[in-house]
Scaffold this motif. Structure first.
Motif, mmCIF file in Angstrom:
data_model
loop_
_atom_site.group_PDB
_atom_site.id
_atom_site.type_symbol
_atom_site.label_atom_id
_atom_site.label_comp_id
_atom_site.label_asym_id
_atom_site.label_seq_id
_atom_site.Cartn_x
_atom_site.Cartn_y
_atom_site.Cartn_z
ATOM 1 N N GLU A 126 0.848 -1.197 0.000
ATOM 2 C CA GLU A 126 0.000 0.000 0.000
ATOM 3 C C GLU A 126 0.884 1.249 0.000
ATOM 4 O OE1 GLU A 126 -3.992 1.404 2.445
ATOM 5 O OE2 GLU A 126 -3.216 -0.628 2.675
ATOM 6 N N ASP A 145 -0.519 -6.967 4.746
ATOM 7 C CA ASP A 145 -0.937 -5.831 5.574
ATOM 8 C C ASP A 145 -1.759 -4.795 4.832
ATOM 9 O OD1 ASP A 145 0.422 -6.823 7.868
ATOM 10 O OD2 ASP A 145 2.313 -6.145 6.989
ATOM 11 N N LEU A 146 -2.508 -5.198 3.815
ATOM 12 C CA LEU A 146 -3.370 -4.258 3.117
ATOM 13 C C LEU A 146 -4.521 -3.856 4.039
ATOM 14 C CD1 LEU A 146 -3.478 -6.035 -0.354
ATOM 15 C CD2 LEU A 146 -2.098 -4.055 0.314
ATOM 16 N N SER A 147 -4.805 -2.580 4.072
ATOM 17 C CA SER A 147 -5.809 -2.065 5.011
ATOM 18 C C SER A 147 -7.217 -2.332 4.506
ATOM 19 C CB SER A 147 -5.612 -0.567 5.206
ATOM 20 O OG SER A 147 -5.962 0.136 4.030
ATOM 21 N N ALA A 148 -8.184 -2.249 5.440
ATOM 22 C CA ALA A 148 -9.582 -2.388 5.067
ATOM 23 C C ALA A 148 -9.983 -1.288 4.082
ATOM 24 C CB ALA A 148 -10.457 -2.331 6.320
ATOM 25 N N HIS A 149 -9.469 -0.091 4.267
ATOM 26 C CA HIS A 149 -9.797 1.018 3.359
ATOM 27 C C HIS A 149 -9.331 0.708 1.941
ATOM 28 C CE1 HIS A 149 -10.371 5.137 1.983
ATOM 29 N NE2 HIS A 149 -9.151 5.098 1.476
ATOM 30 N N PHE A 150 -8.127 0.175 1.798
ATOM 31 C CA PHE A 150 -7.567 -0.160 0.487
ATOM 32 C C PHE A 150 -8.405 -1.231 -0.190
ATOM 33 C CE2 PHE A 150 -4.718 -2.494 -2.334
ATOM 34 C CZ PHE A 150 -4.001 -1.492 -2.966
ATOM 35 N N PRO A 176 -8.368 -7.629 5.344
ATOM 36 C CA PRO A 176 -7.383 -6.619 5.724
ATOM 37 C C PRO A 176 -6.492 -7.089 6.853
ATOM 38 C CG PRO A 176 -9.561 -6.028 6.531
ATOM 39 C CD PRO A 176 -9.752 -7.199 5.620
ATOM 40 N N GLY A 177 -5.211 -6.718 6.759
ATOM 41 C CA GLY A 177 -4.263 -6.973 7.834
ATOM 42 C C GLY A 177 -4.186 -8.412 8.242
ATOM 43 N N GLN A 178 -4.287 -9.346 7.263
ATOM 44 C CA GLN A 178 -4.333 -10.750 7.623
ATOM 45 C C GLN A 178 -2.962 -11.290 8.018
ATOM 46 O OE1 GLN A 178 -6.053 -12.347 4.119
ATOM 47 N NE2 GLN A 178 -4.289 -11.958 2.836
ATOM 48 N N ASP A 221 -11.520 -2.304 0.616
ATOM 49 C CA ASP A 221 -12.933 -1.942 0.447
ATOM 50 C C ASP A 221 -13.138 -1.052 -0.773
ATOM 51 O OD1 ASP A 221 -13.600 -3.418 2.656
ATOM 52 O OD2 ASP A 221 -13.761 -1.700 4.011
ATOM 53 N N GLN A 231 -4.096 0.371 -7.575
ATOM 54 C CA GLN A 231 -5.464 0.372 -7.061
ATOM 55 C C GLN A 231 -6.358 1.290 -7.886
ATOM 56 O OE1 GLN A 231 -6.372 2.933 -3.883
ATOM 57 N NE2 GLN A 231 -7.601 1.439 -2.732
#
Length: 417
Positions: free
Chosen positions: A44, A76-81, A400-402, A83, A52
């Motif tokens: 990210e 570590d991709l965020s939920a915002h990225f 996200p963040g798995q 979603d 993206q």
């Protein structure tokens, strides 16, 4: 997959992110129907955010967009990225998702390491470049040296079919299975072969954990045995099998100019120690070894004689040759091979130190024992680990963040991308 030469292709060599990212993003910007992306690492950062936005724009134009990432390489991709991608209709799949007992990944050595893009079944990209800013020179001294190819012609159809099959197999447990097969059936009906656009014969060769476990290494060995004048292999992680080493030594002894371009500064001192044993073994047979010292070497390419070359994701080490899911293109074309050969010659002249037996010094006493043990452990550890579950492709929606923070020893493996 049918391993055969497919004629009529055109290839463009892309060196580092400066050449690769603009071409991929432009192709996605022009996508009308479909974008497929497979990558080990998607960060990210500024490159990941550009990808993206390109994918979101394509999906909003009505293209079907599928992105597959490795859940350990891209943890570590965020939920915002994620979603934002999903809201636009992008389907993002995670390879080998699942629980991590004690923070460890059970399938640590089974990774989806391929780097593939296919757009509208008209253009494809294959190579070693991930979607991260460390493939750009402005990242600094740690920016990676790497390669990919842009492909036009009938081979794109072959790569497209492979990507569809991989998605179908990986998604077979999902609820959307029925929808996926209906969509795939429509594409199959329209999947006539691309017209001939160039002079290159080519093969798309993969390594998996089922039917094609040694295809990439086997094609290397075939080409080495056939070489008459010249072999140049540039590879970031070079600990191939004994048969591979034997073929290189035999080639050098029959008068072939055999050269290796390897990392000058490996990730771990242990690898450097193991390499010393390998260096002595090869140098005594007449193989010339160059260490690339300008920036971290991440490439996985080779040229042999005047017409054969390969570009892809596969290192020549136990991880890539025994565990990872990999993809290379093998190209038989004089003009393209000369382009890649000239690039590697320039690398050797301007950014490498040649290693000699004299510069290494004599191996004796404890140094000999230490290097012997390090080399053979490095060669064999992967085979000792074959008791681990063999990884059959399985995809689930990315979360996200798995990922979990990695211990230092495991963090090193992630850099081998």
């Amino acid at each position: 997959m049918d391993r055969r030469w497919i004629p009529g292709n055109d290839f463009t060599l892309l060196e580092n992110g400066e050449e690769f990212f603009p071409r991929v993003f432009a192709a996605i910007a022009n996508a009308r129907r479909e974008v497929i992306v497979e990558t080990f690492i998607l960060f990210e950062d500024k490159v990941g955010l550009q990808l993206q936005q390109a994918l979101i724009a394509a999906a909003r134009r009505g293209a079907q967009v599928d992105v597959t990432i490795d859940d350990w390489g891209s943890p570590d991709l965020s939920a915002h990225f994620l979603d934002a991608l999903r809201a636009a209709g992008v389907r993002i799949h995670s390879f080998n998702p699942g629980p991590r007992p004690f923070g460890l990944r059970p399938h640590l050595l089974r990774r989806m390491h391929r780097k593939i893009v296919v757009v509208d079944r008209e253009v494809a990209y294959v190579g070693g470049i991930n979607y991260s800013a460390d493939h750009l020179a402005d990242f600094g001294p740690e920016a990676k040296q790497d390669y990919a190819v842009e492909i036009h012609g009938p081979l794109v159809t072959e790569i497209h079919r492979f990507c569809h099959a991989a998605l179908a197999e990986g998604l077979r447990h999902q609820r959307e299975k029925r929808q996926w097969w209906r969509w795939r059936k429509q594409w199959r009906a329209a999947a006539e072969q691309q017209p001939h656009v160039g002079s290159a014969d080519a093969m798309f060769v993969v390594r998996d954990n089922r039917r094609h476990m040694d295809d990439i290494e086997r094609h290397y060995r075939i080409a080495i045995r056939a070489a008459k004048k010249r072999i140049v292999i540039a590879n970031a992680y070079f600990f191939p099998g004994y048969r591979f080493i034997r073929e290189l030594r035999r080639a050098a002894r029959r008068g072939v100019d055999v050269r290796l371009i390897l990392q000058g500064e490996p990730d771990m001192a242990f690898v450097k120690t193991a390499a010393s044993m390998l260096y002595h073994h090869l140098l005594r047979a007449g193989v010339r070894i160059y260490e690339y010292c300008e920036r971290p070497l991440h490439g996985k390419v080779a040229v042999m004689d005047d017409e054969w070359c390969t570009v892809g994701s596969s290192n020549l080490d136990p991880m890539s040759l025994l565990f990872n899911l990999e993809a290379n293109v093998i190209i038989r074309d004089r003009a393209f091979t000369q382009t890649l050969s000239a690039n590697l010659d320039k690398l050797m002249r301007k950014a490498c130190n040649e290693i000699t037996v004299q510069s290494l010094g004599e191996l004796k006493g404890w140094a000999l024992v230490k290097n012997f043990l390090a080399y053979h452990f490095t060669r064999h550890y992967a085979r000792w680990a074959t008791w681990l579950p063999r990884h059959v492709p399985r995809l689930l929606p990315a979360a996200p963040g798995q990922g979990k923070p990695l211990a230092p020893g495991f963090a090193m493996l992630k850099e081998k991308a």
